[in-house]
Design a protein around this motif. Structure first.
Motif, short mmCIF file in Angstrom:
data_model
loop_
_atom_site.label_atom_id
_atom_site.label_comp_id
_atom_site.label_asym_id
_atom_site.label_seq_id
_atom_site.Cartn_x
_atom_site.Cartn_y
_atom_site.Cartn_z
N GLN A 51 1.22 -0.71 -0.09
CA GLN A 51 -0.19 0.27 0.08
C GLN A 51 0.77 1.26 0.17
OE1 GLN A 51 -2.62 -0.44 3.44
NE2 GLN A 51 -3.84 -1.50 1.92
N VAL A 52 0.54 2.15 -0.69
CA VAL A 52 1.07 3.53 0.10
C VAL A 52 1.14 3.70 0.88
CG1 VAL A 52 0.48 6.34 -0.74
CG2 VAL A 52 0.15 5.00 -2.33
N LEU A 80 3.05 7.24 4.06
CA LEU A 80 3.06 7.95 4.39
C LEU A 80 5.28 8.84 3.74
CD1 LEU A 80 1.62 9.27 7.62
CD2 LEU A 80 1.08 10.09 5.47
N GLN A 97 -13.25 14.05 2.75
CA GLN A 97 -12.46 13.34 1.43
C GLN A 97 -10.62 14.49 0.89
OE1 GLN A 97 -15.51 13.04 -1.53
NE2 GLN A 97 -16.31 11.57 -0.50
N ALA A 98 -10.69 15.66 1.83
CA ALA A 98 -9.65 16.49 1.15
C ALA A 98 -8.99 16.94 2.66
CB ALA A 98 -10.07 17.05 0.26
N ASP A 99 -7.95 17.91 3.18
CA ASP A 99 -8.14 18.16 3.89
C ASP A 99 -7.83 19.86 3.81
OD1 ASP A 99 -7.63 19.24 6.61
OD2 ASP A 99 -5.35 18.39 6.34
N TYR A 108 -5.78 21.71 -1.83
CA TYR A 108 -4.83 21.31 -2.41
C TYR A 108 -5.19 21.76 -3.49
CZ TYR A 108 -5.08 17.23 0.54
OH TYR A 108 -5.59 16.38 2.00
N ARG A 152 3.57 16.36 4.51
CA ARG A 152 2.80 17.40 4.13
C ARG A 152 3.78 18.82 4.50
NH1 ARG A 152 -3.80 17.17 5.56
NH2 ARG A 152 -3.59 18.79 4.41
N LEU A 158 -2.25 10.79 -3.20
CA LEU A 158 -2.50 9.74 -3.14
C LEU A 158 -2.48 9.60 -1.13
CD1 LEU A 158 0.58 7.97 -4.54
CD2 LEU A 158 -0.81 8.06 -5.55
N GLU A 159 -3.97 8.84 -1.67
CA GLU A 159 -4.33 8.57 0.22
C GLU A 159 -3.02 7.36 0.49
OE1 GLU A 159 -8.23 6.95 0.40
OE2 GLU A 159 -8.19 7.77 2.84
N GLU A 160 -2.63 7.52 2.49
CA GLU A 160 -2.17 6.39 2.75
C GLU A 160 -2.77 5.60 2.83
OE1 GLU A 160 -0.59 5.84 7.24
OE2 GLU A 160 -2.05 7.74 7.21
N GLY A 161 -2.71 4.11 2.35
CA GLY A 161 -2.94 3.21 2.50
C GLY A 161 -3.76 2.86 1.35
N LEU A 162 -3.44 3.63 -0.38
CA LEU A 162 -3.86 3.21 -1.78
C LEU A 162 -3.02 1.79 -1.98
CD1 LEU A 162 -5.73 3.75 -3.98
CD2 LEU A 162 -3.06 4.81 -4.41
N VAL A 172 1.75 12.03 -0.61
CA VAL A 172 0.99 11.61 0.10
C VAL A 172 0.05 11.82 1.20
CG1 VAL A 172 0.82 9.59 1.38
CG2 VAL A 172 1.87 9.59 -0.48
N VAL A 173 -0.67 11.96 1.12
CA VAL A 173 -1.69 12.54 2.64
C VAL A 173 -2.07 11.22 3.31
CG1 VAL A 173 -2.38 15.05 1.00
CG2 VAL A 173 -3.95 12.38 1.11
N ALA A 174 -2.70 12.11 4.91
CA ALA A 174 -3.36 10.89 6.25
C ALA A 174 -4.02 9.62 5.21
CB ALA A 174 -2.72 11.85 7.04
N GLN A 183 -7.36 11.99 4.58
CA GLN A 183 -6.98 13.08 4.16
C GLN A 183 -7.53 13.37 2.27
OE1 GLN A 183 -3.68 14.50 5.45
NE2 GLN A 183 -4.33 14.68 7.56
N ALA A 184 -8.05 12.45 1.81
CA ALA A 184 -8.49 12.09 0.77
C ALA A 184 -8.73 11.11 0.56
CB ALA A 184 -7.21 12.54 -0.91
N ASP A 185 -9.17 10.65 -1.21
CA ASP A 185 -9.94 9.57 -1.10
C ASP A 185 -9.61 8.82 -2.17
OD1 ASP A 185 -11.76 7.45 -1.42
OD2 ASP A 185 -14.13 8.32 -2.48
#
Lengths: 337, 337
Positions: free
Chosen positions: A10-11, A13, A138-140, A143, A335, B99-103, B133-135, B138-140
Motif C-alpha cells: 500500500q501507499v 506516508l 475527502q480532502a483536508d 490542495y 505534508r 495519494l491517500e495513505e493506504g492506497l 501522499v496525504v494521511a 485526507q483524500a479519497d
C-alpha cells in the motif's frame, strides 16, 4: 505500456517523503507503468523551436498559513523555482484547486490573492485553472496543483552528466527553515514565531548565476532538504560530494527545533534555497553574483565534488572527521509542501 | 492583487458542479483575487514564436474504475481534449498525483499504466510528474492533476466572438454517457454494464474538422454536459442557441438511468464528445469529416445560432414547442470527473 501485475503493498506516508521510499515508488510503480522515465530534474525540457521547460507540483502543506507564506505563495514559488533551476525563464502557470466542501470562501480568496501577489513578484502569469470540490472528509481544506511552462535559452546546458570531480558545491542561504517553521507550528513549541519560512522565488538568482559563470547543475532543496538533493546529484553523476558541515548555514532557531525533534536541518525542506554545482574557476564569480541578490545574500560554498561514488555524500565535521550522510528512509514531516 | 475582505460563506459541492455556482465561485472569488480572468476557454493560448496552448484539469472521479475507462484514462483524455478543442496539437502532459495513505500500490500501478496507454493513443508524452501522499482520511484514494501543453497553428481562429447568427451547432455523438455510466455504478441499478463511458481522445477529430471548413468554436462537453456548454457559448457570444431536442442523440440506456434519477441527459457529463459551432456553408463538409473518424461516427447537426440573447438556449420539442433550457444551479453528480 502494460501494468505490472506483481506490485503489492500500500501507499505509505514514507512514499511522500521525497526520500528513498519516494524514489522507489516512482521507479517501481509510476515510471515502470508509464514505460519510461518522467524527468528526474525539476522540469522536463522538451525540444521545439524554443526549448520549453515544463513542470508540475501539488501542494498539500499543513497548516496552510505559516510565518513567511501560505499554501498559495508556496504553490507559485515552488513551480517557478522548478523552472528556474532548469535554467528556464518561468512564464506561465496553471492552477488546479481541489477544495473540501466547507472551506471558508474568505480563506480561498485570501490564498488566491496570495497566489496573484506571488505570481507578480515572480513575473509569471497564471493562465489557466480548474477547480474541483470534494465532500467533507475527502480532502483536508484545499490542495493546489501548479504546473509551469518556461523558455530555455539554447546556451544553457545543465545536467547530471555535466558534474565532474573538482566542481564546487554552493548553497544560496541557510537551510531547513521552511521545514522547521512548519514543524514548529505543528508542535507548538512557542518557537514558531522565531522561524519564518524561506519561501521565495529563485528565477532572478538563477539568471545572474548563469550569466556569471559555468553552472553544471542547480536544484532547489525542497522535500528531503539539502541532504536529498546532494545525495541525488551524487548518485546520478557517479561522483562523491564532500561537504564541510560547519560551512552549511543553519539559523539558530532552526537548530533548536531540530534538536527538540531529533531531526537534522540537512533533511528539512527549504522553499527558497538552491544547491548549485559550479565549475571551480568560476565559483567565486558565481558566489559574488548570488550574494548581490537579496534572496541569495546568504550564499556559501559548502563542499566539493570528488572522484568515486561510494558513499555518495560525506560530511567533514568540525573535528575533521569524515562521516557519511545517510538519507532517512521514511517521512520525517508529512505534508511539508 | 489584494484579496477581497468581503467574501463570506463556505465552499459547497455546488461550487464543483461546472454550472452556475461554479461560474460564480470563479468570478467572485478566484478571478477577483487573481486580479484578472483565467481563460474561459478550455486552454489558454499564449503568444510566442509558436502559439502555445496551456491547460490544467484535476480528476477526482468516484469510483475510479468504470466501464470504458478509469481515472487515469480520464485524466489523460480530459486534458488532451481541452487542448484539442482550442485548436492545438496536444504534445506534452504533466501528472500530479495526490495519494491517500493506504492506497493499494497495485491499483496505482494499474492506473499509471492506463495513463501510459491513453497517452500513447492520444499521441502525447507525459514529461513531468509529482507525487504527494496525504494521511488516511485526507483524500479519497487518489486525485490526479494533468496539465497540458500544445502548439496552435497560426491559421486557427477560434473564439466566442467568431460565433454569429446563422451558424450551425454540431455534436460529435450521443451525450450524457459518462455521467450516466458513473451515476449508474454508484446507484447500482443493475443497468451500469449497459453503459460505457464515452471517454476518448478528440485531437484527431478536431484536426479533420479544422481542415474541412470554418469552425467558429469548439468545446468538449464535460462537467455540466451539453447544456452547460451551449449556455456558456450563447452567453459569451451574445447569441441564442436554438436546439432541436429530437436531433440530440442519447443512448436508450442513458435515457433509462436519467428517468430513474430524474436527470436530463443534456446536463450529464460526456468525456469524449465535443460541441462545435461552424459556418453554415461548411456544415455538411465538417459533419462528413467528423463521421469519417471512429470517435465522431455519431456526429449530428443539433441546432442553429439565432439573433438575440434571451433566453440563451431554447429546445424545440418534437411537438414543435420551443422551451427554455435552464441550467441546474447546483451539483447533480459530485465527482463525475
Amino acid at each position: 505500456m502494460t501494468g505490472q501485475t506483481s506490485v503489492s503493498g500500500q501507499v505509505t506516508l514514507a512514499h511522500g517523503s521525497g526520500g528513498r521510499a519516494s524514489r522507489e515508488l516512482l521507479r517501481t510503480v509510476i515510471e515502470s507503468s508509464f514505460g519510461h522515465a518522467v524527468t528526474q530534474h525539476d522540469s522536463a525540457v522538451v525540444a521545439g523551436s524554443d526549448s520549453l521547460a515544463i513542470t508540475t507540483d501539488t501542494f498539500v502543506v499543513s497548516p496552510r498559513h505559516f510565518p513567511g507564506g501560505d499554501i498559495g505563495r508556496l504553490a507559485v514559488f515552488g513551480t517557478v523555482n522548478d523552472l528556474a533551476v532548469a535554467g528556464a525563464d518561468p512564464r506561465y502557470l496553471t492552477c488546479g484547486l481541489v477544495l473540501e466542501e466547507g472551506l471558508e470562501l474568505s480563506e480561498l480568496a485570501g490564498i488566491c490573492s496570495s497566489m496573484a501577489t506571488a505570481a507578480a513578484e515572480a513575473g509569471v502569469d497564471i493562465v489557466a485553472g480548474d477547480t474541483k470540490v470534494v465532500a467533507r472528509g475527502q480532502a483536508d481544506g484545499m490542495y493546489i496543483n501548479t504546473a509551469g511552462v518556461g523558455f530555455v535559452d539554447d546556451r544553457v546546458h545543465l545536467g547530471f552528466e555535466e558534474i565532474r570531480p573538482g566542481d564546487v558545491v554552493l548553497v544560496s542561504g541557510d537551510v531547513g527553515r521552511h521545514g522547521a517553521c512548519v514543524a514548529g507550528m505543528r508542535q507548538d513549541f512557542g518557537l514558531s514565531h522565531d522561524i519564518h519560512s524561506d519561501c521565495a522565488p529563485l528565477a532572478q538568482l538563477c539568471r545572474v548565476m548563469l550569466e556569471a559563470g559555468t553552472v553544471r547543475y542547480m536544484r532547489d532543496a525542497t522535500r528531503g532538504g539539502l541532504g536529498a538533493v546532494v545525495t541525488e546529484l551524487a548518485l546520478a553523476s557517479g561522483t562523491r560530494f564532500q561537504l564541510v558541515e560547519d560551512d552549511i548555514p543553519v539559523q539558530g532557531a532552526v537548530r533548536a527545533v531540530c534538536e527538540l525533534l531529533g531531526l537534522s536541518p540537512l533533511h528539512l525542506a527549504c522553499e527558497g534555497r538552491l544547491v548549485a554545482v559550479v565549475a571551480e574557476p568560476d565559483a567565486d564569480a558565481i558566489l559574488a553574483a548570488m550574494r548581490s541578490i537579496d534572496v541569495g545574500s546568504g550564499s556559501c560554498r559548502i563542499g566539493v565534488v570528488r572522484e568515486g561514488d561510494e558513499p555518495p555524500v560525506t560530511l567533514l565535521t568540525y573535528l575533521g572527521v569524515e562521516t557519511v550522510l545517510s538519507l532517512p528512509a521514511g517521512e520525517l514531516l508529512p505534508r511539508i509542501c
